[in-house]
Each structure stands twice: as C-alpha cells, then as structure tokens.
Design a protein around this motif. Structure first.
Motif, short mmCIF file in Angstrom:
data_model
loop_
_atom_site.label_atom_id
_atom_site.label_comp_id
_atom_site.label_asym_id
_atom_site.label_seq_id
_atom_site.Cartn_x
_atom_site.Cartn_y
_atom_site.Cartn_z
N SER A 106 0.79 -1.23 0.00
CA SER A 106 0.00 0.00 0.00
C SER A 106 0.83 1.28 0.00
N GLU A 143 -2.74 2.13 -2.35
CA GLU A 143 -3.88 1.48 -1.70
C GLU A 143 -3.62 -0.02 -1.77
N LEU A 164 -8.95 2.02 -0.17
CA LEU A 164 -8.29 2.50 1.04
C LEU A 164 -8.99 1.98 2.29
N HIS A 200 -1.27 3.70 3.84
CA HIS A 200 -1.14 4.34 2.53
C HIS A 200 -0.44 5.68 2.67
N THR A 209 -7.00 5.98 -7.24
CA THR A 209 -6.19 6.85 -6.40
C THR A 209 -4.99 7.43 -7.15
N SER A 221 -8.61 11.32 1.69
CA SER A 221 -9.16 10.06 2.17
C SER A 221 -9.95 10.23 3.46
#
Length: 533
Positions: free
Chosen positions: A375, A380, A426, A432, A464, A527
């Motif tokens: 990640s 992710e 996520l 991450h 992402t 996020s």
C-alpha cells in the motif's frame, strides 16, 4: 483469494474490440510532442503527450486480419518459447505439440494498424507435427514442466521484429490454432512510456497440466485457503492453458497496447523478467506502466521500481491487486529465470531462515518475514473481487481533478460496468501515503463479491493518485482489473463509456509523460473526508 478469472466472460472479445476501436479512433485526440526513442528525454511541452515518429510510421502499415483465431479453431495445437522476452539478433526456439501432421508459424506484432490490431512480420515453412510426451509434475511442489519436449523450430528475431508485443501463431494443417506470446524489447530504447507485460502473473494463473498457484488436483480440506494441492513453483517451459495460449495478454493488456500505438505514443516494451534482470533500464523512461492483473512481483523487480520512483519515475497501475503476491525466479533446464516460485506459506519455503527474508514467499508481500506491504508503494491495497460476470459502475468523486478534464463528468457521475473482478481501495485506511487522493470512490454489491471489508451492503473500489514530495514521482492506481478491457466497448459498456475511459487514460498518459508529476500536479489528500464523511 484473488478473483482474476472474474472477467473471463469477456475473453476472446478481442476481434470485436478491434473493430469498435475503428469507430472511436477519431474521437480522442492527444497532441503529440515528437521525439526519437533514443537519447536523453527532453522535457515534454506542457499539456502534451510524448510521441515517437517510429510508432506512427509503424501503425500506418497495413495490418493483417488473419492474426485472429476463428471460433472453434483454438484446439489441437499448443506450444511455448524458450524466451519470455527477446532482443533483435536472438534465436527463439519453439516447442510445439499437435495432432496435426504438419503446421507452420506466423509471427504478428500487436498494435493499432488502422484498426486491424496486428501485422504479420514473419512466417515459417511447413514443419512436421508430432504429439509431444506428457509433461511431468514435480512431487511436493506440483510444478508442471514440459522441458521433456523436443524443439520444433527456431524463430530468428531479425530487424523486422520491431520492439513490441508479439503473438506467435501456431497453425496446424487441419485448422488447429493457438498463440505463443513473445515480447521483443530494445535495450537502447528510451521511450517515455515503459509498458510492462506482467508475465509473472500470467504464469501464476496458467492452468496447463492442471496446476498453478490457485488450481490443483486431488482432495483438499474444504474452506481452507490457499488450496493445499496448488503449485508452489510454476514454469515457463509449458504452454499457456487458456486465453488461446496468451496468458492474460489478450483481454487484460492488448487493448492498452493498441490504444497507445493508435495515438503514436513514445512507448518501449518490457516484462517482469527484464526489469528484474536489468533494473537500470527503468532510468531510461519517465513512466512505468503496470498492465493486466499485475499481482506477482519479485524482490529485484520491486527494488528496481522503488529506486526508480525515488528518482522521479512515475507509475501507473492499470489493474487491481498489484504487488500483492511475492515471487522469485530460478533457472529451469531450458534457461535462467524460467521457473517462478511462490510457496504462499513462509514456513514451507526452503529459504525461510536463510538469507534475505524478503526473498521468502509468504502468502502476500505484507506477510512475515518479508513484512513489506504494497500500500505505501501502490497507494492502496487489494479489497476483494466481484464475482464472475458481475460488473459495477465507477463513481467519480473528484471531477475537478486532472483525470476528468474534457469529460463533462461531475461528482457523483457513474460510468457503467467499468469495475470488474479484483478491486483496490483505502479500506481499511491504513499504511497508505498521507497525501493519497481518491479520484473515484465506487460502492460495489458485497453480496455479489468476495469482499475483504464491508460497509453495510457495499464495499469499495477506489481510483487513487499520490505524489512523492521528495522526488515528485506520481503514482496512479485504477482500482479495478477491468480498466484496460473497458477501453473497448464490451461486457455492457457502451461506446460512450469506453470513450470516457479512453479520455481519462489519455489525460493520465499526458500528465505522467511530462516527467515527475508531482512537480506540476501534486496530489491533494482527501481520504479522511471521503471515508469519514
């Protein structure tokens, strides 16, 4: 578990895809900044994608419709090459088994070619056919290897083999047909875009002979994963047992190859094995493109990509579950790095407790003793898969950001049937990069999936993007295994949806092709807002 086969209902839709690309060809326009494939890359002009005159000239050549295997003919012949990737000047041996009395070979380069999809480069004379002996299975590791086959003929990789992806077509006298994939790479090429065929994963999912990392023969305890009878080692010394002999290439990689060559982009070609064996080649490019279902990475490959990213190499992960599985290469009787090891259980791996713990193959890269989760690198991580034939819409959450320029999309817009098979997200949001930006946050039906996390009746796929504040490198992840197939209308996608996927892909290549993306377009972390809204 991984659901790579969840998109197989779309297999062999390639010929239709080629025709449909013709319809779309004039819609997406990428302005090209011409440069030749060798030498130090100049900075691209703002707002352009980098192109190469050789790619344009190559794809203006007449294509060869005969490359397509007609329905009902993909049987009775199979083979493999003693090279996964080759350079001009090398000789590639083919090992072929067929019930046909004779056969010949046709080598096709995959590209756009005015919508035809491939061009004939070389053809052999007729060769006597024979049924090769059964391929033995190595006890204990369940490796199927056909290194007991005799060679059938040799393909000379002459200067006519321009770098690219090739389908070597085996054609029996009775109409039997199949492919052998081959990547031709150029060590002197400095293309902006380095397109990587994920040959480790092709082999991981290759069921030829009844064994791969997910398939085996014999009884196993129910509800125990991974399967006890799986292979621990797989070999390139055997044909591919599905997708007409191409591994994942036809349905998870070829649409992007055609797209890039249609646009005349400055592309170079490589494979997992080439990157692992020649890590310094990454420094010759601006972008590494991870194609297909690129879940299997070796330590040398990952070290090379990580180091290159620290020096500004951009990365694009077009498939989900990238860098999930941990493999290593070893020699076979036919050559170096022709066997791929993944015990998926560190306690069973003979290297456990010996040497570098990052070479020990646990079930995933994040498992001990490697303890190196994907990640922070991908942005992710794997979050499960939709069941076979199940597709869902991609939901836009950052419509004002660069991927969606020129699309007319807004927050909440849904692109039907773009999400399929494996997905990344996520959730859980740990490990991450701090500045990771969610571009699309798509709810998926958890009751029609094998989901790692759930939020009530749904789980999520995220597209992402993050940038490295030190090197400026940008990393994009599609969040789905179905992004590349969605470039061409199929499986419920409309031409309009495919065109939007093509436009977003063009915007991606335009940004990443300019050099370290974070210098011009740093990511904006969101996020926390999306997952705690």
């Amino acid at each position: 578990m991984s659901g790579r086969k969840g998109v197989t209902s779309t297999k062999f839709r390639l010929a239709l895809g080629v025709v449909l690309v013709c319809v779309l060809a004039g819609v997406l326009v990428i302005v090209l900044h011409r440069r030749e494939p060798a030498g130090t890359p100049p900075a691209a002009a703002p707002g352009t994608a980098t192109g190469a005159s050789w790619v344009v000239a190559e794809n203006q050549k007449k294509g060869s419709p005969g490359w397509v295997i007609p329905a009902g003919h993909d049987h009775g012949i199979a083979g493999f090459a003693d090279h996964v990737a080759a350079t001009v000047g090398q000789q590639v041996k083919l090992y072929v088994s067929s019930d046909a009395p004779s056969f010949h070979v046709e080598a096709y380069r995959v590209g756009y070619y005015q919508g035809t999809g491939a061009r004939l480069v070389w053809q052999s004379a007729q060769v006597a056919g024979r049924v090769q002996p059964a391929c033995p299975v190595t006890p204990g590791v369940n490796m199927v290897s056909c290194d007991n086959w005799g060679p059938s003929l040799t393909v000379p990789v002459t200067a006519d083999f321009v770098q690219g992806d090739y389908l070597v077509k085996l054609v029996g006298a009775g109409g039997q047909q199949s492919f052998v994939p081959l990547t031709v790479w150029d060590p002197a090429s400095h293309g902006t875009y380095l397109l990587k065929n994920d040959v480790f994963t092709w082999q991981a999912w290759n069921p030829y002979g009844g064994y791969d990392y997910y398939t085996g023969q014999g009884a196993c305890p129910r509800n125990v994963y991974p399967l006890c009878s799986r292979a621990r080692i797989v070999s390139y010394d055997r044909p591919y047992g599905d997708e007409q002999g191409t591994g994942d290439f036809l349905w998870l990689e070829a649409p992007l190859v055609r797209f890039m060559e249609e646009q005349g982009l400055d592309v170079s070609y490589t494979t997992d094995t080439v990157v692992a064996e020649h890590p310094d080649t990454l420094a010759d490019h601006r972008v590494l493109l991870s194609l297909g279902h690129d879940e299997c990475w070796s330590l040398p490959e990952r070290q090379a990509a990580t180091a290159a990213g620290q020096h500004g190499l951009n990365l694009a992960f077009f498939g989900a579950s990238a860098v999930l599985r941990h493999v290593r290469s070893q020699a076979s009787p036919l050559g170096a790095d022709r066997e791929v090891v993944d015990y998926r259980d560190s306690k069973s791996d003979p290297l456990n407790g010996h040497g570098d713990p990052r070479e020990v193959t646990g079930n995933t890269w994040s498992a001990p003793p490697a303890n190196w989760p994907e990640s922070p690198f991908v942005g992710e991580s794997y979050n499960g898969f939709l069941n076979p034939t199940v597709y869902a819409g991609l939901t836009v959450t950052a419509a004002n950001s660069w991927p969606f320029a020129g699309t007319g999309l807004h927050d909440g817009s849904v692109l039907p049937n773009v999400i399929g098979s494996d997905v990344d997200s996520l959730a859980p949001p740990a490990g991450h990069p701090a500045d990771v930006q969610i571009l699309a946050h798509s709810p998926l039906p958890a009751d029609r999936a094998q989901a790692n996390t759930r939020d009530g009746a749904v789980f999520y796929s995220d597209m992402t993007y993050y940038t490295d504040p030190a090197s400026g490198a940008g990393v994009w992840d599609s969040g789905t295994n179905n992004w590349i197939p969605a470039l061409e209308p199929s499986a419920g996608e409309t031409p309009a949806t495919a065109q939007l996927v093509r436009t977003i892909t063009g915007n991606l290549l335009r940004l990443l092709g300019q050099g370290p993306a974070g210098r011009s377009t740093p990511s904006t972390g969101n996020s926390e807002q999306i997952y705690h809204h």
